[in-house]
Design an enzyme around this catalytic site. Structure first.
Site, short mmCIF file in Angstrom:
data_model
loop_
_atom_site.label_atom_id
_atom_site.label_comp_id
_atom_site.label_asym_id
_atom_site.label_seq_id
_atom_site.Cartn_x
_atom_site.Cartn_y
_atom_site.Cartn_z
N LYS A 33 -0.88 40.41 71.90
CA LYS A 33 -0.83 39.52 71.41
C LYS A 33 -1.90 38.26 72.31
CE LYS A 33 1.93 39.22 67.38
NZ LYS A 33 2.81 38.90 66.32
N LYS B 85 -2.10 49.59 65.10
CA LYS B 85 -0.89 49.34 64.02
C LYS B 85 -1.61 48.45 62.85
CE LYS B 85 2.04 46.15 64.76
NZ LYS B 85 3.22 45.19 63.97
N LYS C 150 -0.35 42.28 59.37
CA LYS C 150 -0.80 41.38 58.42
C LYS C 150 -1.84 40.55 59.31
CE LYS C 150 4.05 39.82 58.47
NZ LYS C 150 4.31 39.52 60.07
N1 AQP Z 1 2.28 48.94 61.00
C1 AQP Z 1 3.73 48.63 60.65
N2 AQP Z 1 4.41 49.97 60.56
C2 AQP Z 1 5.82 49.91 60.30
N3 AQP Z 1 6.50 48.80 60.38
C3 AQP Z 1 5.93 47.65 60.64
N4 AQP Z 1 6.35 46.26 60.85
C4 AQP Z 1 5.06 45.56 61.25
N5 AQP Z 1 4.14 46.15 61.03
C5 AQP Z 1 4.46 47.73 60.84
C6 AQP Z 1 7.63 46.04 60.80
O1 AQP Z 1 7.68 44.96 59.82
C7 AQP Z 1 8.69 43.96 60.12
C8 AQP Z 1 8.28 42.47 60.33
O2 AQP Z 1 7.30 42.28 61.33
P1 AQP Z 1 7.17 40.80 61.88
O3 AQP Z 1 6.51 39.98 60.60
O4 AQP Z 1 8.34 40.32 62.26
O5 AQP Z 1 6.13 40.90 62.91
P2 AQP Z 1 5.24 42.19 63.40
O6 AQP Z 1 6.06 43.47 63.85
O7 AQP Z 1 4.20 41.61 64.50
O8 AQP Z 1 4.43 42.53 62.05
P3 AQP Z 1 3.02 42.43 61.96
O9 AQP Z 1 2.45 42.67 60.63
O10 AQP Z 1 1.89 42.96 62.97
O11 AQP Z 1 2.72 40.84 62.03
P4 AQP Z 1 1.79 39.86 62.94
O12 AQP Z 1 0.18 40.42 62.48
O13 AQP Z 1 1.76 38.55 62.54
O14 AQP Z 1 1.92 40.35 64.39
C9 AQP Z 1 9.20 44.50 61.41
O15 AQP Z 1 10.29 44.98 61.36
C10 AQP Z 1 8.21 45.41 61.92
O16 AQP Z 1 8.64 46.19 62.92
#
Ligand code: AQP
Length: 330
Positions: free
Chosen positions: A113, A195, A198
């Site tokens: 990040k 990965k 979002k």
């Molecule tokens: N690609 C993924 N595959 C499986 N699980 C995933 N999670 C996120 N991406 C994947 C799981 O979703 C939950 C919520 O995640 P979060 O919103 O707390 O943050 P994150 O892990 O950083 O998810 P993103 O989508 O990548 O968000 P941004 O882009 O804002 O950083 C968690 O249980 C995570 O493991």
């Protein structure tokens, strides 16, 4: 006998992807019968990157609605908003004093990040895992259903809990992750080495839970695979492997059966079927989501009740912690 506690949360930092759905949300409701579940919309985490206030409010409602649309029952599970329970921020401060800089420096999510958010490299982004530890430890959590990307943060949470318990006396339950093996990390449709996220600026890299049928079909059709034209499940074909994981998650079929079924078929056929499968499984969630988003008063009622229940448990733990570190009672 008291039920064991489950805790998880999702950031309202964008539209939820099928990665979030498969890795976390779709498992939430299956646990609500057996465990005492706390599911939180982690808005405090979301502001570690820049957010537009009006959009953050709307996205918080969206995540809450998706929790419910995916089968969470607020009568069975405690569903709430992180910033409504001040104990999260309060425990965060104490645990900051029990976490070493060297540990935080090793967190790969921070490193990733930090590259993406050079213009806003704030301390919250760096100490994010300590707030996550506070979220989990406040509820005496035994199990945390999350995606593979959160494994390192969960290890840190365990470490902080053990350090605190060893310094004073047993205070926190030491939690374990519930992480699906292959499906715990869904990859980008455009770059199967990274990965699915979002906040990825390329919308075609993710299927969003709210995507319509045409969009899902188009994104899956254009997803990166390979030129081998050989339907196999192996590391050398990461794009196809990722699509097989998505198929597996939505069909509950084993990888073996999926490969057997599509052996000798074109990738196109598989992609068409996969797109239809995803749409079939997501459309009831989308329907329910629309209904829920149409009644914000009802959503407010749910999160208010949730915050009260969550505050009660969280304050119990916080009182113990404050006493152990030597703060005078209020
Ligand atoms: N690609 C993924 N595959 C499986 N699980 C995933 N999670 C996120 N991406 C994947 C799981 O979703 C939950 C919520 O995640 P979060 O919103 O707390 O943050 P994150 O892990 O950083 O998810 P993103 O989508 O990548 O968000 P941004 O882009 O804002 O950083 C968690 O249980 C995570 O493991």
């Amino acid at each position: 006998m008291d039920k064991k506690v489950v805790f998880s949360g999702v950031q309202p930092s964008g539209l939820l992807t099928v990665g979030n759905y498969i890795g976390a949300i779709r498992n939430f409701h299956t646990l609500q019968e057996e465990y005492d579940c706390y599911y939180c919309v982690v808005d405090m985490h979301a502001i570690t990157v820049t957010q537009v206030p009006k959009d953050l409010r709307e996205k918080t409602f969206q995540v809450l609605s998706l929790y419910l649309a995916s089968g969470l029952d607020p009568e069975k599970a405690t569903v709430f908003i992180q910033s409504h329970v001040p104990a999260h921020a309060e425990l965060n401060w104490v645990l900051n004093c029990f976490t070493y800089m060297g540990q935080l420096n090793r967190m790969t999510q921070y490193k990733d990040k930090a590259v993406k958010h050079q213009d806003n490299l704030n301390a919250g982004l760096f100490t994010y895992p300590v707030l996550m530890a506070s979220d989990i430890l406040l509820y005496q959590t035994s199990y945390v259903p999350v995606g593979e990307d959160q494994r390192q943060h969960l290890e840190l949470t365990r470490d902080i809990a053990q350090r605190f318990n060893a310094r004073y006396s047993p205070t926190f339950e030491v939690p374990e992750g519930l992480i699906a093996k292959e499906m715990g990390k869904i990859m980008s449709l455009k770059d199967p080495e990274s990965k699915m996220s979002k906040s990825d600026p390329d919308e075609n890299a993710s299927i969003f839970v709210l995507d319509d049928e045409d969009t899902i079909v188009r994104k899956i059709r254009r997803s990166v695979t390979d030129s081998e034209a050989n339907f196999c499940y192996r590391d050398e074909q990461p794009g196809l492997k990722n699509l097989i994981h998505i198929y597996q998650a939505f069909s509950d079929e084993s990888v073996e059966n999926i490969v057997k079924h599509y052996e000798g078929s074109s990738y196109n056929q598989f992609k068409e079927d996969l797109a239809q499968l995803i749409y079939q499984k997501l459309s009831p969630v989308q329907e329910r989501y629309k209904e829920l988003m149409g009644d914000k008063k009802h959503l407010e009622e749910i999160y208010r009740i949730g915050s009260e229940k969550a505050s009660y448990q969280a304050n119990k733990t916080l009182r113990k912690v404050y006493k152990k570190v030597g703060f005078l009672p209020r």
